[in-house]
Scaffold this motif. Structure first.
Motif, mmCIF file in Angstrom:
data_model
loop_
_atom_site.group_PDB
_atom_site.id
_atom_site.type_symbol
_atom_site.label_atom_id
_atom_site.label_comp_id
_atom_site.label_asym_id
_atom_site.label_seq_id
_atom_site.Cartn_x
_atom_site.Cartn_y
_atom_site.Cartn_z
ATOM 1 N N PRO A 51 0.825 -1.214 0.000
ATOM 2 C CA PRO A 51 0.000 0.000 0.000
ATOM 3 C C PRO A 51 0.856 1.259 0.000
ATOM 4 O O PRO A 51 1.841 1.355 0.732
ATOM 5 N N VAL A 52 0.471 2.224 -0.837
ATOM 6 C CA VAL A 52 1.140 3.530 -0.832
ATOM 7 C C VAL A 52 0.200 4.604 -0.299
ATOM 8 O O VAL A 52 0.638 5.680 0.091
ATOM 9 N N LEU A 53 -1.113 4.302 -0.320
ATOM 10 C CA LEU A 53 -2.124 5.199 0.234
ATOM 11 C C LEU A 53 -3.223 4.343 0.862
ATOM 12 O O LEU A 53 -3.404 3.177 0.483
ATOM 13 N N ILE A 54 -3.952 4.931 1.801
ATOM 14 C CA ILE A 54 -5.113 4.255 2.360
ATOM 15 C C ILE A 54 -6.317 5.192 2.296
ATOM 16 O O ILE A 54 -6.161 6.409 2.359
ATOM 17 N N ASP A 110 -0.232 1.164 -8.388
ATOM 18 C CA ASP A 110 -0.955 1.220 -9.662
ATOM 19 C C ASP A 110 -2.350 1.807 -9.484
ATOM 20 O O ASP A 110 -3.135 1.837 -10.444
ATOM 21 N N GLY A 111 -2.668 2.227 -8.266
ATOM 22 C CA GLY A 111 -3.993 2.756 -7.997
ATOM 23 C C GLY A 111 -5.036 1.680 -7.750
ATOM 24 O O GLY A 111 -6.234 1.975 -7.716
ATOM 25 N N VAL A 112 -4.602 0.443 -7.562
ATOM 26 C CA VAL A 112 -5.531 -0.677 -7.327
ATOM 27 C C VAL A 112 -5.902 -0.738 -5.848
ATOM 28 O O VAL A 112 -5.033 -0.792 -4.983
ATOM 29 N N ARG A 150 -9.098 8.086 -11.969
ATOM 30 C CA ARG A 150 -7.946 8.839 -12.496
ATOM 31 C C ARG A 150 -7.386 9.769 -11.421
ATOM 32 O O ARG A 150 -6.160 9.906 -11.283
ATOM 33 N N LEU A 151 -8.264 10.395 -10.643
ATOM 34 C CA LEU A 151 -7.793 11.282 -9.585
ATOM 35 C C LEU A 151 -7.048 10.497 -8.503
ATOM 36 O O LEU A 151 -6.057 10.976 -7.951
ATOM 37 N N VAL A 152 -7.509 9.279 -8.226
ATOM 38 C CA VAL A 152 -6.795 8.428 -7.266
ATOM 39 C C VAL A 152 -5.405 8.085 -7.801
ATOM 40 O O VAL A 152 -4.405 8.121 -7.065
ATOM 41 N N ARG A 153 -5.317 7.779 -9.090
ATOM 42 C CA ARG A 153 -4.006 7.460 -9.681
ATOM 43 C C ARG A 153 -3.070 8.666 -9.633
ATOM 44 O O ARG A 153 -1.846 8.501 -9.463
ATOM 45 N N GLU A 154 -3.622 9.872 -9.780
ATOM 46 C CA GLU A 154 -2.788 11.065 -9.675
ATOM 47 C C GLU A 154 -2.253 11.226 -8.248
ATOM 48 O O GLU A 154 -1.093 11.617 -8.043
#
Length: 265
Positions: free
Chosen positions: A129-132, A145-147, A183-187
């Motif tokens: 995880p890079v974000l939660i 990868d935003g998954v 897309r905003l999550v991937r950004e």
């Protein structure tokens, strides 16, 4: 000069007659030899097939798992559902891989290999995880990868929270309609990946109001206006320099990396 005598010519003729000719040396095998060789090949081939499929020698007896961190080897073995007792040669490794990826989204990739004479090896790479994203008192983990791959009851340490705060009106709503939430999550993931290691360790939240309006909340109540996810490497260098040059500042703006600013104390 005198030629060879009659006795010498006789000896040479006798030697040449006793030496086998090339045709006699390279005589092909007879029918009996061919039949014997064919039967031997059939027996060897049949024995090999029987050893691989019919005997008890080369069957699956164990499944080894490596590379797990959050998952346990027992969980991976259960999801893999390797047919123990089956001939090792007949195990469908591609099907096992597909089954694991389908059942366990935390797995990013897995290498399934036969380990002769009795094993199957599963080498797992888990998603990190890079974000939660907080949701209903639990936390959804998002990889690079935003998954969104897992929901956990406790937030992992050192992973920033993602807040998607696009409003229902104005420019942020237009950005949401144009790019979509994914897309905003991937950004946001892109920004998190560009942060210097020292800054990433102190980042508490990545806020996304629109494609061009991403900001950070650091420890100590400090904030960073990042802008869009573009030119992330330059923004990261600029932010690191600002934090060093103005350690008491509370707000930093690197949305235009060639014209940064800091304020507050």
């Amino acid at each position: 000069m005198a030629g060879p005598t009659t006795a010498e010519r006789g000896e040479r003729q006798q030697e040449s007659s006793s030496t086998p000719s090339p045709a006699r040396r390279l005589r092909p095998p007879g029918p009996r030899t061919i039949i014997i060789l064919a039967v031997a090949l059939v027996l060897l081939g049949g024995g090999g097939v029987w050893a691989l499929y019919g005997s008890q020698w080369l069957r699956v007896e164990r499944v080894s798992v490596s590379g797990t961190d959050v998952l346990t080897p027992a969980q991976v073995r259960e999801a893999a559902d390797v047919p123990l007792g089956s001939p090792l040669i007949s195990v469908d490794t591609d099907a096992i891989e597909a089954r694991l990826l389908r059942k366990m989204p935390r797995i990013d990739s897995v290498d399934v290999a036969r380990s002769w004479p009795h094993g199957i090896g599963l080498k797992v790479v888990e998603r990190t995880p890079v974000l939660i994203v907080e949701k209903g008192g639990k936390f959804v983990e998002v990889d690079d990868d935003g998954v969104r791959f897992a929901t956990v009851s406790r937030a992992p340490k050192g992973v920033p929270a993602l807040e998607l705060t696009a409003s229902e009106s104005g420019s942020s709503a237009a950005s949401l309609r144009r790019f979509g939430a994914d897309r905003l999550v991937r950004e946001a993931v892109r920004v998190a990946g560009d942060l210097p290691a020292a800054v990433a360790r102190t980042t508490r939240t990545v806020k996304v109001r629109s494609y061009d309006d991403i900001s950070l909340e650091l420890s100590g109540g400090r904030t960073v206006a990042w802008g869009s996810g573009e030119k992330g490497t330059a923004k990261a260098r600029t932010l690191a320099a600002l934090l060093k040059a103005a350690p008491d500042a509370r707000h930093f703006d690197v949305s235009v990396p060639t014209a940064p600013a800091s304020s507050g104390s």
